[in-house]
Motif scaffolding. Sequence first.
Motif, mmCIF file in Angstrom:
data_model
loop_
_atom_site.group_PDB
_atom_site.id
_atom_site.type_symbol
_atom_site.label_atom_id
_atom_site.label_comp_id
_atom_site.label_asym_id
_atom_site.label_seq_id
_atom_site.Cartn_x
_atom_site.Cartn_y
_atom_site.Cartn_z
ATOM 1 N N ALA A 46 1.962 1.649 7.606
ATOM 2 C CA ALA A 46 1.281 1.332 8.869
ATOM 3 C C ALA A 46 0.533 0.007 8.786
ATOM 4 O O ALA A 46 0.562 -0.803 9.721
ATOM 5 C CB ALA A 46 0.322 2.459 9.234
ATOM 6 N N ILE A 47 -0.132 -0.234 7.658
ATOM 7 C CA ILE A 47 -0.884 -1.488 7.498
ATOM 8 C C ILE A 47 0.054 -2.682 7.494
ATOM 9 O O ILE A 47 -0.237 -3.729 8.095
ATOM 10 C CB ILE A 47 -1.737 -1.437 6.215
ATOM 11 N N THR A 48 1.198 -2.549 6.839
ATOM 12 C CA THR A 48 2.196 -3.624 6.830
ATOM 13 C C THR A 48 2.627 -3.956 8.259
ATOM 14 O O THR A 48 2.706 -5.133 8.633
ATOM 15 C CB THR A 48 3.432 -3.208 5.998
ATOM 16 N N ILE B 261 3.364 -8.517 4.192
ATOM 17 C CA ILE B 261 3.995 -7.969 2.986
ATOM 18 C C ILE B 261 2.990 -7.914 1.842
ATOM 19 O O ILE B 261 2.886 -6.902 1.122
ATOM 20 C CB ILE B 261 5.219 -8.817 2.588
ATOM 21 N N PHE B 262 2.234 -8.983 1.651
ATOM 22 C CA PHE B 262 1.276 -9.023 0.538
ATOM 23 C C PHE B 262 0.142 -8.012 0.728
ATOM 24 O O PHE B 262 -0.257 -7.337 -0.218
ATOM 25 C CB PHE B 262 0.716 -10.436 0.372
ATOM 26 N N ILE B 263 -0.375 -7.904 1.957
ATOM 27 C CA ILE B 263 -1.439 -6.929 2.220
ATOM 28 C C ILE B 263 -0.914 -5.505 2.031
ATOM 29 O O ILE B 263 -1.558 -4.652 1.409
ATOM 30 C CB ILE B 263 -2.011 -7.108 3.648
ATOM 31 N N GLY B 264 0.269 -5.244 2.575
ATOM 32 C CA GLY B 264 0.874 -3.915 2.429
ATOM 33 C C GLY B 264 1.121 -3.553 0.973
ATOM 34 O O GLY B 264 0.861 -2.428 0.539
ATOM 35 N N PRO C 58 6.957 -2.280 -2.757
ATOM 36 C CA PRO C 58 7.163 -0.840 -2.528
ATOM 37 C C PRO C 58 8.104 -0.576 -1.348
ATOM 38 O O PRO C 58 8.146 -1.344 -0.381
ATOM 39 C CB PRO C 58 5.744 -0.321 -2.217
ATOM 40 N N GLU C 59 8.808 0.551 -1.421
ATOM 41 C CA GLU C 59 9.742 0.916 -0.364
ATOM 42 C C GLU C 59 9.017 1.117 0.967
ATOM 43 O O GLU C 59 9.538 0.769 2.029
ATOM 44 C CB GLU C 59 10.491 2.195 -0.748
#
Length: 529
Positions: free
Chosen positions: A401-403, A416-419, A116-117
């Motif tokens: 924010a999580i990323t 990246i994977f979590i985001g 995602p962007e």
Amino acid sequence: MSKFKYYQSSLLSTDWKSGISVFLVALPLCLGIALASGAPLFSGLLSGIVAGIVVSVLSGSEISVSGPAAGLTVIVATAIKDLGSYQGFLVAVILAGIIQIGLGYLKAGKFSAYFPESVIKGMLVAIGIVIILKQIPHALGDDQDYEGEFEFEQVADHQNTITELIRSFIDFNDGAVIISFACLALLILWDYASKKNITFFKVFPSALAAVALGVTINEMYAVFKPEYFLGNSPAHMVSMPVFKNFQDFTNVLLLPDFSFLKNPHIYTVALTLAIVASLESLLSLEAGDSIDPQKRISSSDKELIAQGVGNTIAGFLGGLPVTSVVVRTSANVYAGAKTRMSSIVHGILLLASVVLIPALMNRIPLSALAAILLMVGYKLANPLVFKRVYKEGYDQYIPFAITIIVIIFKDLLFGIFIGTFVGLLFVVFTNFQSVISVIRDGNNVLIKFNKDVSFLNKHRMKQILMGLKEGDEVLVDGSRANFIDHDIFTLLYTFKNSSKNKGIEMVFKKVNRKIQGDINQYHAEVESH
């Protein structure tokens, strides 16, 4: 305009300047990553040269810059240790390159489009913040950690990013602080003057001016303030290998030992390198496209092939594996690069510095280079980015924010994977909300299927039906749904048969399944025979 003239024009107008800036950023990173990987220092420079000259020519992007990557240091260090031979490890690099070429021809680059962007924006901001956090110690003269380190937990000295910062502020080096502050002030003023269209400041590279200032101040220390002089401590300076003659140069070249092809572990290492390096390259490519002023779309498949060719050649010459790198790509864009000529210039300058002027390069203080990277970090993590993403809505801001948080406190790929996972959760949630819409006007209720309805929407359908009241006249419109799941169909059919007892009138429009047919003619008893 022909391609040759286009690249020539771009080189002469802007790309030579941005190439110098990227070279000054890449030089300490190549050396630092080689040091952290447990590989010969020269292997990092070799990879930078191959990536700059070869990969840039073949790249699917006009602005992407490749080189040895911090994200691979743990994999490389572990592989060299497990294989017991750097020359054996080079065979894995070659195999990884061949795998990447195969992935490119298989069109595997399309997977980059699934990030995602909001996550890509978060990655860029996080890397900017990490650059700032990691370069502050170098700006303060605390050079115990290698240039290019980006992990939160520092394996080498058992510190982390926060404790390292605290240590740097407690035990700083006066000489380094003066250099970094002077260079940073120069860069800020230079940027301001350039935006005011003052010709000299637009034409001359600000990074080169900052390095020249840093070298000058340090050389003045040697004469007027010896206790501040950084040159008597290699830890505070660029530290390139110096070759006295061609024999010295050939002595450091390590060739792959192909006897390791008999070792099964070599193939596991190669596959791991290929996958991780490809992911980092694709992410960097997406990031580069998002900050490209010309908004060009790069070919991810072509990039995989370019990276594969680069790794194959790097392995044969004795270099570390390469990827497209966000830090160098960002530095390239913010230095005003227009085409791949900038990256090629950076590769040529790396080669020239190794062959012609290594002793001169070793007079550059790391604190001066830290100032350049701090500017790059600020531009990536500009506060305005937070404001823009926040205005786009919580479904964009939360993955963003999580990323950022996960990358800062863990590492790039995990972030990246979590985001992306969080972003997908928002997609699923939004999809649930938009599949079925309900409009009420008094006792008239319209239940509309806006798209295909799956069993995942069963709970939502139950809530809607439970909310109907006695006296309601309900139209269920399924004309936009090409597919209605069996569970949804059965739920509606069951409710239809009991609706009159509840004082609810149900009308169905094009609510059907291929097997059961239209719900208005369907009878469950017929299906059971």
